[in-house]
Design a protein around this motif. Structure first.
Motif, PDB file in Angstrom:
ATOM      1  N   PHE A 296     -46.470  26.725  29.504  1.00 32.88           N
ATOM      2  CA  PHE A 296     -45.826  27.806  30.235  1.00 32.88           C
ATOM      3  C   PHE A 296     -44.845  27.530  31.243  1.00 32.88           C
ATOM      4  N   PRO A 297     -45.085  26.336  31.920  1.00 34.11           N
ATOM      5  CA  PRO A 297     -44.070  26.073  33.090  1.00 34.11           C
ATOM      6  C   PRO A 297     -42.681  25.861  32.629  1.00 34.11           C
ATOM      7  N   HIS A 298     -42.740  25.221  31.309  1.00 25.90           N
ATOM      8  CA  HIS A 298     -41.351  25.017  30.766  1.00 25.90           C
ATOM      9  C   HIS A 298     -40.634  26.487  30.266  1.00 25.90           C
ATOM     10  N   ILE A 299     -41.539  27.257  29.913  1.00 25.28           N
ATOM     11  CA  ILE A 299     -41.020  28.762  29.794  1.00 25.28           C
ATOM     12  C   ILE A 299     -40.325  29.397  30.997  1.00 25.28           C
ATOM     13  N   GLU A 300     -40.992  29.147  32.075  1.00 22.85           N
ATOM     14  CA  GLU A 300     -40.760  29.897  33.446  1.00 22.85           C
ATOM     15  C   GLU A 300     -39.207  29.125  33.825  1.00 22.85           C
ATOM     16  N   LEU A 301     -38.975  27.804  33.405  1.00 25.09           N
ATOM     17  CA  LEU A 301     -37.963  27.180  33.693  1.00 25.09           C
ATOM     18  C   LEU A 301     -36.662  27.607  32.846  1.00 25.09           C
ATOM     19  N   LEU A 302     -36.924  27.898  31.672  1.00 23.53           N
ATOM     20  CA  LEU A 302     -35.918  28.642  30.550  1.00 23.53           C
ATOM     21  C   LEU A 302     -35.715  29.873  31.105  1.00 23.53           C
ATOM     22  N   PHE A 303     -36.617  30.504  31.519  1.00 24.22           N
ATOM     23  CA  PHE A 303     -36.195  32.185  32.070  1.00 24.22           C
ATOM     24  C   PHE A 303     -35.501  31.881  33.317  1.00 24.22           C
ATOM     25  N   ALA A 304     -35.688  31.043  34.193  1.00 24.33           N
ATOM     26  CA  ALA A 304     -34.869  30.682  35.412  1.00 24.33           C
ATOM     27  C   ALA A 304     -33.573  30.253  35.176  1.00 24.33           C
TER      28      ALA A 304
ATOM     29  N   THR B 138     -41.314  22.149  21.035  1.00 24.76           N
ATOM     30  CA  THR B 138     -42.606  22.190  21.824  1.00 24.76           C
ATOM     31  C   THR B 138     -43.420  21.603  20.764  1.00 24.76           C
ATOM     32  N   GLY B 139     -43.092  21.371  19.599  1.00 23.61           N
ATOM     33  CA  GLY B 139     -43.937  20.871  18.421  1.00 23.61           C
ATOM     34  C   GLY B 139     -43.932  19.175  18.422  1.00 23.61           C
ATOM     35  N   ARG B 140     -43.897  18.828  17.134  1.00 23.00           N
ATOM     36  CA  ARG B 140     -43.955  17.272  17.152  1.00 23.00           C
ATOM     37  C   ARG B 140     -42.810  16.756  16.522  1.00 23.00           C
ATOM     38  N   LEU B 141     -42.474  16.761  15.117  1.00 20.18           N
ATOM     39  CA  LEU B 141     -41.462  15.947  14.721  1.00 20.18           C
ATOM     40  C   LEU B 141     -40.210  16.426  14.951  1.00 20.18           C
ATOM     41  N   GLY B 142     -39.854  17.667  14.795  1.00 19.79           N
ATOM     42  CA  GLY B 142     -38.503  18.173  15.157  1.00 19.79           C
ATOM     43  C   GLY B 142     -37.140  17.584  14.644  1.00 19.79           C
ATOM     44  N   PHE B 143     -37.089  17.971  13.299  1.00 16.86           N
ATOM     45  CA  PHE B 143     -35.838  17.682  12.649  1.00 16.86           C
ATOM     46  C   PHE B 143     -34.872  18.989  12.837  1.00 16.86           C
ATOM     47  N   LEU B 144     -35.182  20.074  13.009  1.00 18.37           N
ATOM     48  CA  LEU B 144     -34.466  21.399  13.260  1.00 18.37           C
ATOM     49  C   LEU B 144     -34.690  21.720  14.657  1.00 18.37           C
ATOM     50  N   ALA B 145     -35.655  21.759  15.285  1.00 21.49           N
ATOM     51  CA  ALA B 145     -35.978  22.012  16.587  1.00 21.49           C
ATOM     52  C   ALA B 145     -35.629  20.689  17.576  1.00 21.49           C
ATOM     53  N   THR B 146     -34.464  20.434  17.805  1.00 23.61           N
ATOM     54  CA  THR B 146     -34.004  19.107  18.315  1.00 23.61           C
ATOM     55  C   THR B 146     -34.031  19.051  19.848  1.00 23.61           C
ATOM     56  N   VAL B 147     -33.942  20.329  20.751  1.00 20.87           N
ATOM     57  CA  VAL B 147     -33.867  20.154  22.227  1.00 20.87           C
ATOM     58  C   VAL B 147     -35.233  20.111  22.858  1.00 20.87           C
ATOM     59  N   ALA B 148     -35.298  18.827  23.583  1.00 19.83           N
ATOM     60  CA  ALA B 148     -36.655  18.487  24.303  1.00 19.83           C
ATOM     61  C   ALA B 148     -36.729  19.271  25.157  1.00 19.83           C
ATOM     62  N   THR B 149     -38.024  19.537  26.040  1.00 19.39           N
ATOM     63  CA  THR B 149     -38.195  20.301  26.993  1.00 19.39           C
ATOM     64  C   THR B 149     -37.622  19.836  28.506  1.00 19.39           C
ATOM     65  N   ASP B 150     -37.315  18.456  28.410  1.00 20.12           N
ATOM     66  CA  ASP B 150     -36.722  18.065  29.598  1.00 20.12           C
ATOM     67  C   ASP B 150     -35.301  18.069  29.575  1.00 20.12           C
TER      68      ASP B 150
ATOM     69  N   ILE C   4     -33.909  21.585  29.253  1.00 18.67           N
ATOM     70  CA  ILE C   4     -33.889  22.992  28.905  1.00 18.67           C
ATOM     71  C   ILE C   4     -32.453  23.393  29.735  1.00 18.67           C
ATOM     72  N   GLU C   5     -32.567  23.039  31.223  1.00 12.86           N
ATOM     73  CA  GLU C   5     -31.433  23.458  31.924  1.00 12.86           C
ATOM     74  C   GLU C   5     -30.045  22.945  31.282  1.00 12.86           C
ATOM     75  N   GLU C   6     -29.924  21.733  30.773  1.00 10.83           N
ATOM     76  CA  GLU C   6     -28.808  21.295  30.498  1.00 10.83           C
ATOM     77  C   GLU C   6     -28.289  22.115  29.069  1.00 10.83           C
ATOM     78  N   ALA C   7     -29.406  22.312  28.084  1.00  9.42           N
ATOM     79  CA  ALA C   7     -28.954  23.255  26.941  1.00  9.42           C
ATOM     80  C   ALA C   7     -28.634  24.658  27.404  1.00  9.42           C
ATOM     81  N   VAL C   8     -29.078  25.158  28.431  1.00 12.68           N
ATOM     82  CA  VAL C   8     -28.539  26.622  28.742  1.00 12.68           C
ATOM     83  C   VAL C   8     -27.305  26.427  29.366  1.00 12.68           C
ATOM     84  N   GLN C   9     -26.913  25.626  29.974  1.00 13.04           N
ATOM     85  CA  GLN C   9     -25.720  25.160  30.599  1.00 13.04           C
ATOM     86  C   GLN C   9     -24.473  24.992  29.290  1.00 13.04           C
TER      87      GLN C   9
END
Length: 291
Positions: free
Chosen positions: A15-23, A95-107, A109-114
């Motif tokens: 949930f803290p990652h979701i709060e960071l994404l919203f912010a 936020t899963g495991r393997l991530g062939f398609l979901a490639t953006v790590a939670t660390d 988030i801010e970079e991806a939004v930018q």
């Protein structure tokens, strides 16, 4: 920008990652929407501070600029179904495991939004596979990003799948099942059954048998302009078919045909990402397991 968020599961520790994404999205002046499923997950996690609108109508997706899929590859596959033919670009937050398609790590988030806000990204158009039948299947949602599969039901004996390419007989597969995979799906179920890896921009489908009775039967790559049809035989009256993670039961009278879907799935590709890097990382290529 109008950005939607979609997820199928949300652990409390994420949930803290979701709060960071919203912010991060609010700092960029984004209008935030969530799917009804994700809205329920946020409320289950005690959300009282996050501000957003809920998408309640399919047509609401037409006005979105992006959809962020929050989860693993399974969530991103579901996101493709949610978007349908609107072709809204999808970014996978892993936020899963393997991530062939979901490639953006939670660390990141801010970079991806930018990157989204500045337009510093590319769109990868991924081929979808479409199913045609003489009966209504999957509630009319008859396309998939990864694969279409025919499979024996439960623990019954093997089935025979007579397969035709553009009306011409290819082979009769005596097996537990048969997979027709897109290039995107070549890293999934097809790969676990011995199918080849294909780059996402390839214009091909892969036909891969599941546990074939004849060991000399091998996967075959065909053009994605092909129309692939099937006739199924077995000792039971019912068989299973699936489109990605969605499955249903059919009888041998059901006519089945697959081809390339008329519209693609649009996946957001951020800078410094490449499919080959993902392969090396996820499959541990180049690592000496003895050390």
């Amino acid at each position: 920008m109008k950005i939607a968020l979609h997820g199928l599961a949300l652990r409390p520790d994420y949930f803290p990652h979701i709060e960071l994404l919203f912010a991060s999205l609010h700092r960029q002046g984004c209008e935030i929407y969530v799917t009804e499923v994700f809205d329920r997950l946020l409320k289950m996690n005690g959300n009282k501070t996050l501000s957003y609108w809920v998408l309640e109508d399919k047509e609401d997706f037409a006005s979105l600029d992006f959809l962020i899929s929050i989860g693993g590859d399974g969530t991103l596959l579901d996101s493709v179904s949610v978007i349908g033919n609107h072709e809204t670009p999808i970014l996978g937050l892993n936020t899963g495991r393997l991530g062939f398609l979901a490639t953006v790590a939670t660390d990141r988030i801010e970079e991806a939004v930018q990157h989204l806000a500045s337009g510093n990204f590319q769109i990868e158009k991924r081929t979808l596979i479409a199913l045609e039948s003489n009966r209504r299947l999957f509630n009319g949602l008859t396309f998939a990003l990864n694969e279409f599969t025919i499979h024996k039901r439960d623990t019954s004996s093997m089935i025979t799948v007579h397969t035709f390419i553009d009306g011409k007989y290819l082979n009769s597969y005596w097996a537990d099942g048969l997979i027709v995979s897109t290039p995107t799906g070549s890293t999934g179920y097809s790969l676990s059954c011995g199918g080849p890896l294909i780059t996402p921009d390839a214009k091909n489908f892969v036909i891969t048998p599941v546990s074939p009775h004849n060991l000399n039967v091998r996967p075959i790559i065909v053009s994605d302009e092909s129309e692939i049809s099937f006739e199924i035989e077995g000792r039971t009256e019912k068989f299973m078919i699936s489109l990605d993670s969605r499955s249903c039961s059919i009888s041998s009278e059901t006519q089945l045909k697959v081809r390339k879907e008329k519209f693609p799935a649009n996946l957001v590709k951020l800078p410094e990402y490449h499919f080959f890097d993902t392969l090396r990382q996820k499959l541990n290529w180049g690592l000496d397991m003895r050390n």
